[in-house]
Scaffold this motif. Sequence first.
Motif, PDB file in Angstrom:
ATOM      1  N   THR A 149      42.905  43.825  49.439  1.00  0.00           N
ATOM      2  CA  THR A 149      42.211  43.609  48.131  1.00  0.00           C
ATOM      3  C   THR A 149      43.244  43.641  46.907  1.00  0.00           C
ATOM      4  N   THR A 150      44.339  42.947  46.889  1.00  0.00           N
ATOM      5  CA  THR A 150      45.162  43.346  45.532  1.00  0.00           C
ATOM      6  C   THR A 150      45.591  42.123  44.853  1.00  0.00           C
ATOM      7  N   ASP A 151      46.113  42.392  43.551  1.00  0.00           N
ATOM      8  CA  ASP A 151      46.438  41.245  42.878  1.00  0.00           C
ATOM      9  C   ASP A 151      47.745  40.339  43.132  1.00  0.00           C
ATOM     10  N   PRO A 152      47.696  39.239  43.444  1.00  0.00           N
ATOM     11  CA  PRO A 152      48.819  38.066  44.126  1.00  0.00           C
ATOM     12  C   PRO A 152      50.016  38.339  43.191  1.00  0.00           C
ATOM     13  N   ASP A 195      48.129  29.910  51.665  1.00  0.00           N
ATOM     14  CA  ASP A 195      48.738  30.665  50.711  1.00  0.00           C
ATOM     15  C   ASP A 195      48.365  32.353  50.764  1.00  0.00           C
ATOM     16  N   HIS A 196      48.031  32.785  51.839  1.00  0.00           N
ATOM     17  CA  HIS A 196      47.507  34.268  52.035  1.00  0.00           C
ATOM     18  C   HIS A 196      46.435  34.930  50.833  1.00  0.00           C
ATOM     19  N   VAL A 197      45.779  33.902  50.285  1.00  0.00           N
ATOM     20  CA  VAL A 197      45.076  34.342  49.175  1.00  0.00           C
ATOM     21  C   VAL A 197      43.493  34.107  49.438  1.00  0.00           C
ATOM     22  N   PHE A 198      42.635  35.068  48.872  1.00  0.00           N
ATOM     23  CA  PHE A 198      41.209  34.811  49.267  1.00  0.00           C
ATOM     24  C   PHE A 198      40.484  35.257  47.800  1.00  0.00           C
ATOM     25  N   SER A 288      37.233  37.315  41.880  1.00  0.00           N
ATOM     26  CA  SER A 288      38.421  37.680  41.758  1.00  0.00           C
ATOM     27  C   SER A 288      39.511  37.408  42.904  1.00  0.00           C
ATOM     28  N   VAL A 289      40.678  37.007  42.423  1.00  0.00           N
ATOM     29  CA  VAL A 289      41.671  36.697  43.357  1.00  0.00           C
ATOM     30  C   VAL A 289      42.369  37.641  43.969  1.00  0.00           C
ATOM     31  N   MET A 290      42.617  37.541  45.346  1.00  0.00           N
ATOM     32  CA  MET A 290      43.239  38.774  46.086  1.00  0.00           C
ATOM     33  C   MET A 290      44.150  38.318  47.181  1.00  0.00           C
ATOM     34  N   THR A 291      45.263  39.126  47.396  1.00  0.00           N
ATOM     35  CA  THR A 291      46.094  39.127  48.524  1.00  0.00           C
ATOM     36  C   THR A 291      46.315  40.481  49.215  1.00  0.00           C
TER      37      THR A 291
END
Length: 357
Positions: A149-152, A195-198, A288-291
């Motif tokens: 759970t980190t900021d892309p 995109d490895h994003v959630f 919130s956007v995470m990768t």
Amino acid sequence: MGLVWQKQPTQFVGALWPRSHRASNYKSGVGYIDTYLDLIKGEKLPISFMMSTPASSLITKDGAVVGVKASGPDGKDYTLYASKGVILATGGFSANVKMRNQYDEIWDNKLDNQVKTTNMPAITGDGINMAVKAGAGLKDMGYIQLLPTTDPATGATNHKIVESTNIYVNKQGNRFVNEQGRRDVLAKAALAQPDHVFYVIGTEQTLLKDKEGRGPYGILISDLLKQKKAFKANTLDELAKKLGMNPDNLKRTVAKWNEFCKTQKGDEFGRMSCEEGNKLPGGPYYASVMTPSVHHTMGGVTIDEDTRVLDKKGRPIRGLYAAGEITGGIHGTNRVGCNAVPDALIFGTIAGREVGK
Ligand SMILES: Cc1cc2nc3c(=O)[nH]c(=O)nc-3n(C[C@H](O)[C@H](O)[C@H](O)COP(=O)(O)OP(=O)(O)OC[C@H]3O[C@@H](n4cnc5c(N)ncnc54)[C@H](O)[C@@H]3O)c2cc1C
């Protein structure tokens, strides 16, 4: 000593149950530093700091470590001798891309520059490399942890606004994992998404917001919304539009989730429970956007119970000690969240006692 702990434990990302206490008088790890600095000042301890003065090598004499060489911000070189021993506490190597790929045994050597880190740029394994030159053995170097759970954009964690046990939804609007799983399981699942994003989804009622409108790490939620690190919408249709995902998928996902929250049975990803703070009864919604980003290196120099650094044959190297993330073999393949600071504090205390004997 100065840190005040919240009584109620929270379930940090990757923990299988609530087991971590946040400080209530600080919003980040700075609280530890302030507390120790206050202690050093208050008790007038004879400790001095040389900031921006990285050590570059260990000085050895007759097989023992007797000091370090370092260079200061003024370009001046320093040779520092230690009559009782040197304690290495330079952390792991999360910010060293070359070392990540040299040692990685979990992530198929894909931890290149594209993968961010939660760590400071200085965390490049310097101490590990210095110790190796002095003959140290290494343990578990292949075990590298990604925090899901980190900021892309930066790899930072400070844009969190809802509990990490809330549902994770990919760019298609679908859940993809049991959000209460281990860190390595969550990170692998996230890397398999487009995109490895959630997105972690919450509501106004469960927003982690203080009286000033700041999130758990002290950043104004209004700023996170402006920076598009977080999103707010009154309805799921509006949220799906803002996140560029299929609204029908998102609505179906949330309806299924709410049904599970009612019955607490039969979650498609094996969740055991939906807690009060995870429910999504209605808008306004937040996301919130995470990768995943590189977070912790479980490998490092081998030490014994007295924090003495061991050589490749398991014999102590005279005069050399290590504590904290620089050491290997403490956490296994997947460090449990919130066990790293205790590792550094406990073994750091032992190292100090041993060297002070
Ligand atoms: C964003 C984030 C959140 C975290 N949250 C938690 C949490 O909630 N709970 C928990 O238990 N753990 C947490 N961790 C992990 C934990 O903070 C670290 O594992 C821990 O701080 C390691 O402590 P350390 O003293 O070994 O090394 P560090 O804290 O990494 O300190 C190493 C120091 O050595 C310095 N250094 C590096 N190279 C040199 C050199 N050549 N010469 C001189 N100095 C050098 C660095 O500048 C740094 O100041 C978190 C980590 C991050 C990045």
